[in-house]
Write an enzyme that holds these catalytic residues in place. Structure first.
Site, PDB file in Angstrom:
ATOM      1  N   SER A 117       0.822  -1.215   0.000  1.00  0.00           N
ATOM      2  CA  SER A 117       0.000   0.000   0.000  1.00  0.00           C
ATOM      3  C   SER A 117       0.851   1.258   0.000  1.00  0.00           C
ATOM      4  O   SER A 117       1.973   1.268   0.534  1.00  0.00           O
ATOM      5  CB  SER A 117      -0.867  -0.027   1.260  1.00  0.00           C
ATOM      6  OG  SER A 117      -1.423   1.231   1.498  1.00  0.00           O
ATOM      7  N   TYR A 141      -1.581   0.434  10.195  1.00  0.00           N
ATOM      8  CA  TYR A 141      -1.793  -0.260   8.921  1.00  0.00           C
ATOM      9  C   TYR A 141      -0.555  -0.140   8.035  1.00  0.00           C
ATOM     10  O   TYR A 141      -0.038  -1.137   7.506  1.00  0.00           O
ATOM     11  CB  TYR A 141      -3.025   0.309   8.211  1.00  0.00           C
ATOM     12  CG  TYR A 141      -3.172  -0.179   6.787  1.00  0.00           C
ATOM     13  CD1 TYR A 141      -3.370  -1.531   6.518  1.00  0.00           C
ATOM     14  CD2 TYR A 141      -3.090   0.706   5.708  1.00  0.00           C
ATOM     15  CE1 TYR A 141      -3.479  -1.991   5.212  1.00  0.00           C
ATOM     16  CE2 TYR A 141      -3.205   0.257   4.406  1.00  0.00           C
ATOM     17  CZ  TYR A 141      -3.404  -1.088   4.169  1.00  0.00           C
ATOM     18  OH  TYR A 141      -3.504  -1.537   2.875  1.00  0.00           O
ATOM     19  N   LYS A 145       2.260  -3.101   6.574  1.00  0.00           N
ATOM     20  CA  LYS A 145       2.633  -3.329   5.171  1.00  0.00           C
ATOM     21  C   LYS A 145       4.143  -3.165   4.979  1.00  0.00           C
ATOM     22  O   LYS A 145       4.777  -3.941   4.267  1.00  0.00           O
ATOM     23  CB  LYS A 145       1.868  -2.364   4.265  1.00  0.00           C
ATOM     24  CG  LYS A 145       0.370  -2.644   4.211  1.00  0.00           C
ATOM     25  CD  LYS A 145       0.104  -3.956   3.524  1.00  0.00           C
ATOM     26  CE  LYS A 145      -1.350  -4.360   3.534  1.00  0.00           C
ATOM     27  NZ  LYS A 145      -1.598  -5.647   2.890  1.00  0.00           N
TER      28      LYS A 145
END
Ligand code: UDP
Length: 341
Positions: A117, A141, A145
């Site tokens: 991402s 988040y 990643k």
């Protein structure tokens, strides 16, 4: 020989599976349907309902279907939620992912495509963001990643798992068959279109005091079919012996929240009411990709670069599926080919 697509019943996964099927590859989808939809999986593709954290199941599937490569779409992926529930994010996106890589190693499966991402960059120093820009995530988040990309780099030689990490910017749009259906919905374009359809009263604009020309956040919206094309190219590169790498995936142009709302108003031919809302935690002001590396290495060129065309495809899908996949699943009583409790 087959491709195991974990999370293949979700938004991006379903479109990648559709594209893989067109290449003639044998594809097996594993999805626990926590956010995905059985109806989003191509009918002739083998579907297994089960969890990616179930190591025995993973090994069984890899051996049974002579899996050669794995695509991984089964992450938790909401920035604000990750700020509130970081443990769930590290558990699902990192711990389960390590279990998957370990199962791949035991079964000697050596190719992996990872859904990464733009969140690995946090608030970037400059836009467009280069493939080798420093990784400074600003949310749990984004950290999950970035960590997993690091794990993949470390595994490349030592564990003999070569991988391509594809850093999605903002996936958007739909194919004729498959589109975006989250519950609850949190993404801008489907929410704006819900308002246009009269299913919501107004769209909340999360902050209009960002350092951008109109004060709202700028994102790089990439059509989901262009994302799918990148996955197939990445897989082909690994199949030809390509090394572990990571690519940014966007069209290279940014659009503000107001740009999206205006374009949707034109497409739907109606006014879309808005309400001011506070900024969302973890939201960078501007995220625009430089996708130079994948353009050069894999000759990937996005085909749908016009915001109106992207939104129009989502609008057509929404009108054909006013209740998302829900209506259809009740009518047809779809079930998995293999169910695992
Ligand atoms: N956004 C908004 N209202 C909404 C949903 C999103 O203003 O109801 C904004 C959000 O703050 C971000 C952009 O739209 O700047 C895109 O958000 P989305 O959730 O679609 O994707 P993200 O960038 O978080 O992956």
């Amino acid at each position: 020989m087959s491709v195991l697509v974990i999370g293949g019943a979700g938004y991006v996964g379903s479109v990648v599976v559709e594209r893989l099927a067109k290449t003639g590859r044998k594809t097996v989808v594993l999805d626990n349907l926590s956010t995905g939809h059985r109806e989003a999986v191509e009918p002739h593709v083998t579907f297994v309902e089960g969890d990616a954290a179930n190591a025995d199941l993973l090994e069984h599937l890899m051996r049974e279907f002579r899996v050669q490569s794995v695509m991984h779409f089964c992450a938790l992926s909401l920035v604000p939620e990750s700020v509130e529930r970081p443990l769930a994010y590290y558990d699902n996106n990192v711990r389960s992912g390590i279990g998957l890589l370990a199962a791949m190693k035991r079964c000697e499966v050596g190719m992996f495509i990872f859904s990464s991402s733009a969140a690995v960059f946090g608030e970037p120093a400059e836009n467009p963001i280069a493939d080798d820009a420093p990784s400074r995530p600003s949310s749990p988040y984004g950290h999950t990643k970035a960590m997993f990309e690091q794990i993949l780099r470390d595994c490349s030689h030592a564990e003999k798992i070569r991988s391509v990490s594809l850093r999605y910017f903002n996936a958007a749009g739909a194919t004729d068959k498959y589109g975006e259906d989250h519950s609850p919905e949190s993404h801008l374009i489907p929410i704006v279109l819900d308002v246009a359809m009269g299913r919501r009263e107004a769209v909340g604009v999360f902050g209009r005091d960002y350092p951008t020309p109109d004060g709202t956040c700028i994102r790089d919206y990439i059509h989901v079919s262009d994302l799918a094309d990148a996955h197939v190219r990445a897989l082909e590169a690994l199949e030809k012996g390509g090394e572990t790498t990571a690519y940014n995936l966007g069209i290279g142009h940014g659009f503000s929240v107001f740009d999206v709302i205006r374009a949707a108003e034109e497409i739907a031919c109606r006014k879309i009411p808005m309400i001011d809302r506070p900024r969302r935690p973890g939201d960078p002001a501007c995220l625009v990709a430089s996708s130079e590396r994948i353009r050069e290495h894999l000759h990937w060129h996005p085909q749908v670069v016009d915001l109106r065309r992207i939104i129009d495809s989502a609008w057509k899908w929404k009108q054909a599926h006013p209740n998302g996949y829900a209506q259809k699943s009740k009518e047809h009583g779809e079930s998995p080919d293999i169910a695992v409790s």
